[in-house]
Scaffold this motif. Structure first.
Motif, PDB file in Angstrom:
ATOM      1  N   VAL A 108       0.844  -1.200   0.000  1.00 41.43           N
ATOM      2  CA  VAL A 108       0.000   0.000   0.000  1.00 41.43           C
ATOM      3  C   VAL A 108       0.877   1.246   0.000  1.00 41.43           C
ATOM      4  O   VAL A 108       0.634   2.202  -0.755  1.00 41.43           O
ATOM      5  CB  VAL A 108      -0.940   0.010   1.221  1.00 41.43           C
ATOM      6  N   ARG A 109       1.933   1.241   0.830  1.00 42.47           N
ATOM      7  CA  ARG A 109       2.839   2.389   0.871  1.00 42.47           C
ATOM      8  C   ARG A 109       3.489   2.616  -0.490  1.00 42.47           C
ATOM      9  O   ARG A 109       3.602   3.745  -0.958  1.00 42.47           O
ATOM     10  CB  ARG A 109       3.914   2.166   1.943  1.00 42.47           C
ATOM     11  N   GLY A 110       3.916   1.520  -1.121  1.00 43.64           N
ATOM     12  CA  GLY A 110       4.554   1.628  -2.424  1.00 43.64           C
ATOM     13  C   GLY A 110       3.632   2.217  -3.477  1.00 43.64           C
ATOM     14  O   GLY A 110       4.025   3.104  -4.245  1.00 43.64           O
ATOM     15  N   PHE A 111       2.393   1.729  -3.509  1.00 41.29           N
ATOM     16  CA  PHE A 111       1.437   2.259  -4.490  1.00 41.29           C
ATOM     17  C   PHE A 111       1.105   3.718  -4.196  1.00 41.29           C
ATOM     18  O   PHE A 111       0.909   4.513  -5.125  1.00 41.29           O
ATOM     19  CB  PHE A 111       0.163   1.411  -4.500  1.00 41.29           C
ATOM     20  N   GLU A 112       1.041   4.089  -2.923  1.00 41.42           N
ATOM     21  CA  GLU A 112       0.779   5.486  -2.576  1.00 41.42           C
ATOM     22  C   GLU A 112       1.910   6.397  -3.044  1.00 41.42           C
ATOM     23  O   GLU A 112       1.686   7.572  -3.358  1.00 41.42           O
ATOM     24  CB  GLU A 112       0.585   5.628  -1.062  1.00 41.42           C
ATOM     25  N   LEU A 113       3.128   5.861  -3.106  1.00 40.15           N
ATOM     26  CA  LEU A 113       4.275   6.638  -3.575  1.00 40.15           C
ATOM     27  C   LEU A 113       4.350   6.700  -5.101  1.00 40.15           C
ATOM     28  O   LEU A 113       5.170   7.436  -5.648  1.00 40.15           O
ATOM     29  CB  LEU A 113       5.574   6.047  -3.018  1.00 40.15           C
ATOM     30  N   GLY A 114       3.515   5.920  -5.774  1.00 39.43           N
ATOM     31  CA  GLY A 114       3.475   5.980  -7.233  1.00 39.43           C
ATOM     32  C   GLY A 114       4.003   4.749  -7.938  1.00 39.43           C
ATOM     33  O   GLY A 114       4.164   4.763  -9.161  1.00 39.43           O
ATOM     34  N   ALA A 115       4.279   3.662  -7.200  1.00 37.17           N
ATOM     35  CA  ALA A 115       4.753   2.438  -7.844  1.00 37.17           C
ATOM     36  C   ALA A 115       3.688   1.881  -8.775  1.00 37.17           C
ATOM     37  O   ALA A 115       2.487   2.002  -8.530  1.00 37.17           O
ATOM     38  CB  ALA A 115       5.114   1.388  -6.790  1.00 37.17           C
ATOM     39  N   ALA A 116       4.148   1.259  -9.866  1.00 38.55           N
ATOM     40  CA  ALA A 116       3.219   0.690 -10.840  1.00 38.55           C
ATOM     41  C   ALA A 116       2.884  -0.757 -10.531  1.00 38.55           C
ATOM     42  O   ALA A 116       1.804  -1.240 -10.880  1.00 38.55           O
ATOM     43  CB  ALA A 116       3.818   0.779 -12.243  1.00 38.55           C
ATOM     44  N   ASP A 117       3.821  -1.475  -9.863  1.00 35.10           N
ATOM     45  CA  ASP A 117       3.602  -2.899  -9.616  1.00 35.10           C
ATOM     46  C   ASP A 117       4.638  -3.393  -8.621  1.00 35.10           C
ATOM     47  O   ASP A 117       5.594  -2.678  -8.269  1.00 35.10           O
ATOM     48  CB  ASP A 117       3.723  -3.688 -10.928  1.00 35.10           C
ATOM     49  N   PHE A 118       4.455  -4.637  -8.165  1.00 39.59           N
ATOM     50  CA  PHE A 118       5.397  -5.314  -7.283  1.00 39.59           C
ATOM     51  C   PHE A 118       5.762  -6.656  -7.890  1.00 39.59           C
ATOM     52  O   PHE A 118       4.912  -7.333  -8.468  1.00 39.59           O
ATOM     53  CB  PHE A 118       4.795  -5.549  -5.892  1.00 39.59           C
ATOM     54  N   ILE A 119       7.013  -7.033  -7.760  1.00 38.52           N
ATOM     55  CA  ILE A 119       7.477  -8.367  -8.150  1.00 38.52           C
ATOM     56  C   ILE A 119       8.167  -8.971  -6.935  1.00 38.52           C
ATOM     57  O   ILE A 119       8.992  -8.322  -6.285  1.00 38.52           O
ATOM     58  CB  ILE A 119       8.450  -8.306  -9.340  1.00 38.52           C
ATOM     59  N   HIS A 120       7.819 -10.222  -6.637  1.00 39.19           N
ATOM     60  CA  HIS A 120       8.349 -10.864  -5.427  1.00 39.19           C
ATOM     61  C   HIS A 120       9.480 -11.824  -5.755  1.00 39.19           C
ATOM     62  O   HIS A 120       9.458 -12.510  -6.775  1.00 39.19           O
ATOM     63  CB  HIS A 120       7.218 -11.602  -4.697  1.00 39.19           C
ATOM     64  N   LYS A 121      10.475 -11.822  -4.897  1.00 36.44           N
ATOM     65  CA  LYS A 121      11.566 -12.779  -4.994  1.00 36.44           C
ATOM     66  C   LYS A 121      11.116 -14.086  -4.362  1.00 36.44           C
ATOM     67  O   LYS A 121      10.309 -14.080  -3.430  1.00 36.44           O
ATOM     68  CB  LYS A 121      12.805 -12.248  -4.263  1.00 36.44           C
ATOM     69  N   PRO A 122      11.646 -15.245  -4.810  1.00 32.13           N
ATOM     70  CA  PRO A 122      12.614 -15.392  -5.899  1.00 32.13           C
ATOM     71  C   PRO A 122      11.979 -15.076  -7.252  1.00 32.13           C
ATOM     72  O   PRO A 122      10.777 -15.268  -7.449  1.00 32.13           O
ATOM     73  CB  PRO A 122      13.031 -16.856  -5.809  1.00 32.13           C
ATOM     74  N   ILE A 123      12.802 -14.582  -8.180  1.00 30.17           N
ATOM     75  CA  ILE A 123      12.319 -14.101  -9.462  1.00 30.17           C
ATOM     76  C   ILE A 123      11.811 -15.252 -10.327  1.00 30.17           C
ATOM     77  O   ILE A 123      12.509 -16.241 -10.539  1.00 30.17           O
ATOM     78  CB  ILE A 123      13.435 -13.354 -10.219  1.00 30.17           C
ATOM     79  N   ASN A 124      10.567 -15.119 -10.778  1.00 31.65           N
ATOM     80  CA  ASN A 124      10.020 -16.024 -11.789  1.00 31.65           C
ATOM     81  C   ASN A 124      10.128 -15.294 -13.127  1.00 31.65           C
ATOM     82  O   ASN A 124       9.492 -14.259 -13.335  1.00 31.65           O
ATOM     83  CB  ASN A 124       8.560 -16.352 -11.463  1.00 31.65           C
ATOM     84  N   ALA A 125      10.928 -15.833 -14.036  1.00 23.85           N
ATOM     85  CA  ALA A 125      11.253 -15.127 -15.270  1.00 23.85           C
ATOM     86  C   ALA A 125      10.017 -14.814 -16.102  1.00 23.85           C
ATOM     87  O   ALA A 125       9.874 -13.701 -16.639  1.00 23.85           O
ATOM     88  CB  ALA A 125      12.249 -15.940 -16.095  1.00 23.85           C
ATOM     89  N   VAL A 126       9.095 -15.758 -16.236  1.00 19.47           N
ATOM     90  CA  VAL A 126       7.914 -15.555 -17.077  1.00 19.47           C
ATOM     91  C   VAL A 126       7.015 -14.469 -16.494  1.00 19.47           C
ATOM     92  O   VAL A 126       6.568 -13.559 -17.205  1.00 19.47           O
ATOM     93  CB  VAL A 126       7.131 -16.877 -17.248  1.00 19.47           C
ATOM     94  N   ILE A 127       6.755 -14.550 -15.180  1.00 27.25           N
ATOM     95  CA  ILE A 127       5.896 -13.543 -14.538  1.00 27.25           C
ATOM     96  C   ILE A 127       6.554 -12.166 -14.591  1.00 27.25           C
ATOM     97  O   ILE A 127       5.915 -11.156 -14.896  1.00 27.25           O
ATOM     98  CB  ILE A 127       5.597 -13.946 -13.081  1.00 27.25           C
ATOM     99  N   THR A 128       7.858 -12.129 -14.325  1.00 25.45           N
ATOM    100  CA  THR A 128       8.581 -10.857 -14.328  1.00 25.45           C
ATOM    101  C   THR A 128       8.553 -10.223 -15.712  1.00 25.45           C
ATOM    102  O   THR A 128       8.300  -9.023 -15.866  1.00 25.45           O
ATOM    103  CB  THR A 128      10.037 -11.070 -13.869  1.00 25.45           C
ATOM    104  N   LYS A 129       8.804 -11.033 -16.765  1.00 23.64           N
ATOM    105  CA  LYS A 129       8.758 -10.502 -18.132  1.00 23.64           C
ATOM    106  C   LYS A 129       7.369  -9.971 -18.467  1.00 23.64           C
ATOM    107  O   LYS A 129       7.235  -8.896 -19.075  1.00 23.64           O
ATOM    108  CB  LYS A 129       9.148 -11.593 -19.128  1.00 23.64           C
ATOM    109  N   ALA A 130       6.350 -10.692 -18.079  1.00 26.08           N
ATOM    110  CA  ALA A 130       4.989 -10.271 -18.408  1.00 26.08           C
ATOM    111  C   ALA A 130       4.651  -8.950 -17.740  1.00 26.08           C
ATOM    112  O   ALA A 130       4.074  -8.046 -18.366  1.00 26.08           O
ATOM    113  CB  ALA A 130       3.999 -11.349 -17.983  1.00 26.08           C
ATOM    114  N   ARG A 131       5.015  -8.804 -16.488  1.00 28.02           N
ATOM    115  CA  ARG A 131       4.679  -7.569 -15.766  1.00 28.02           C
ATOM    116  C   ARG A 131       5.475  -6.383 -16.298  1.00 28.02           C
ATOM    117  O   ARG A 131       4.941  -5.279 -16.443  1.00 28.02           O
ATOM    118  CB  ARG A 131       4.915  -7.766 -14.268  1.00 28.02           C
ATOM    119  N   VAL A 132       6.736  -6.603 -16.594  1.00 24.04           N
ATOM    120  CA  VAL A 132       7.551  -5.524 -17.148  1.00 24.04           C
ATOM    121  C   VAL A 132       7.062  -5.162 -18.545  1.00 24.04           C
ATOM    122  O   VAL A 132       6.954  -3.982 -18.896  1.00 24.04           O
ATOM    123  CB  VAL A 132       9.036  -5.935 -17.171  1.00 24.04           C
ATOM    124  N   SER A 133       6.748  -6.159 -19.364  1.00 28.11           N
ATOM    125  CA  SER A 133       6.233  -5.906 -20.710  1.00 28.11           C
ATOM    126  C   SER A 133       4.959  -5.082 -20.664  1.00 28.11           C
ATOM    127  O   SER A 133       4.757  -4.164 -21.480  1.00 28.11           O
ATOM    128  CB  SER A 133       5.967  -7.227 -21.428  1.00 28.11           C
TER     129      SER A 133
END
Length: 318
Positions: A108-133
């Motif tokens: 919630v704090r991150g979105f209030e500061l203007g973040a567009a999304d969150f990605i959680h570790k450990p990195i899942n390459a497919v999910i990370t690519k999709a969200r960044v794309s």
């Protein structure tokens, strides 16, 4: 299975589009290297290992998206995001937080500061690519709509709205760096007489040709020429000292003169001419805001007209 970004979102990664630029920010090099492996095939990847460097990189590179670790030594990700969003130059860059924890309060704090999304570790390459794309595609669509709204429909150069935005951004940057900022105000001499004699369609074509001549006289990608209103144009020249501004003004004068557009009713020349007012300052030294900067350039433009037109008048205020 490897999944390419351009397969996930082809419209954002057409062959005629520049490669997306991604800024990775993490104080742990192993995390940066992991993300680099995910994106290096499809994107130009840049890296920063602390908050201060991230802010510098973001302002100079203007990436399409920033992947930002929350927990870092020194300036944390939240502070970096807040500073990015408070700077007009970087406020439109999507920020995706990278975190090893799932905490609704933190998100919630991150979105209030203007973040567009969150990605959680450990990195899942497919999910990370999709969200960044997704964020890159949205940004490019937004940039396209934004650019259309900032273009003058007649001349194809920047309009007054884009000028107002650009001069504020360059003023703030010059103020931080204590560097020179120059402004040229330009007016087509006796343009009303031109319209009355040749007609408005010819007047429109004259403005288009003059705008193109001014634009081609600017040598750097961050210099801006805008239609300020009617037959008046403005050039914003960051990091430009008085001699540099004088040189650009001379180039503009030569380019417009080279058009040799007939102007039978000028009274100054048989061809279309321009008058210019040029001011150079270091923000905060003598002038305190952009309104005063524009007023100073306008006064020089008025003086150029008073002195006979088809010339430039200069002032240095610092």
């Amino acid at each position: 299975m490897k999944t390419s970004l351009n397969i996930l979102f082809p419209d954002a990664f057409r062959a005629d589009s520049p490669r997306p630029r991604i800024l990775l920010v993490d104080d742990q090099m192993i995390n940066i290297l992991t993300l680099n492996e995910v994106f290096k095939e499809d994107c130009d990847v840049f890296m920063a290992t602390n908050g201060e460097h991230a802010l510098e990189q973001a302002a100079s590179l203007l990436p399409d998206v920033i992947l930002l670790d929350i927990v870092m030594d020194g300036m944390d990700g939240y502070t970096v995001c807040e500073k990015l969003k408070s700077n007009p130059l970087t406020s439109g860059i999507p920020v995706i937080f990278i975190t090893a924890h799932f905490d609704e309060v933190d998100e919630v704090r991150g979105f209030e500061l203007g973040a567009a999304d969150f990605i959680h570790k450990p990195i899942n390459a497919v999910i990370t690519k999709a969200r960044v794309s997704n964020q890159i595609a949205l940004k490019r669509q937004t940039d396209l709509l934004h650019s259309i709204a900032l273009i003058d429909g007649l001349t194809g150069i920047a309009n007054r709205r884009q000028f107002n935005q650009a001069i504020q951004v360059h003023w703030q940057q010059a103020n931080r760096e204590k560097s020179d900022l120059s402004l040229i105000m330009i007016d087509v001499d006796y343009f009303k007489r031109y319209n009355d004699h040749y007609g408005h369609p010819e007047g429109d074509e004259c403005l288009r040709r003059v705008a193109h001549a001014i634009k081609t006289s600017l040598q750097r990608p961050y210099d801006l020429v805008a239609r300020y209103g009617g037959e008046e144009f403005a050039c914003v020249l960051p990091k430009t000292a008085p001699d540099g501004a004088a040189f650009i003004a001379s180039q503009i004068q030569t380019s417009v003169h080279g058009l040799a557009i007939p102007h039978a009713e000028s009274g100054v020349s048989p061809h279309v001419t321009i008058s210019m007012g040029v001011v150079t300052t270091i923000p905060g030294s003598v002038i305190d805001n952009t309104a005063d900067l524009i007023e100073a350039a306008d006064k020089q433009l008025y003086q150029a007209k008073k002195d006979g037109r088809a010339r430039a008048c200069f002032i240095e205020l610092k």
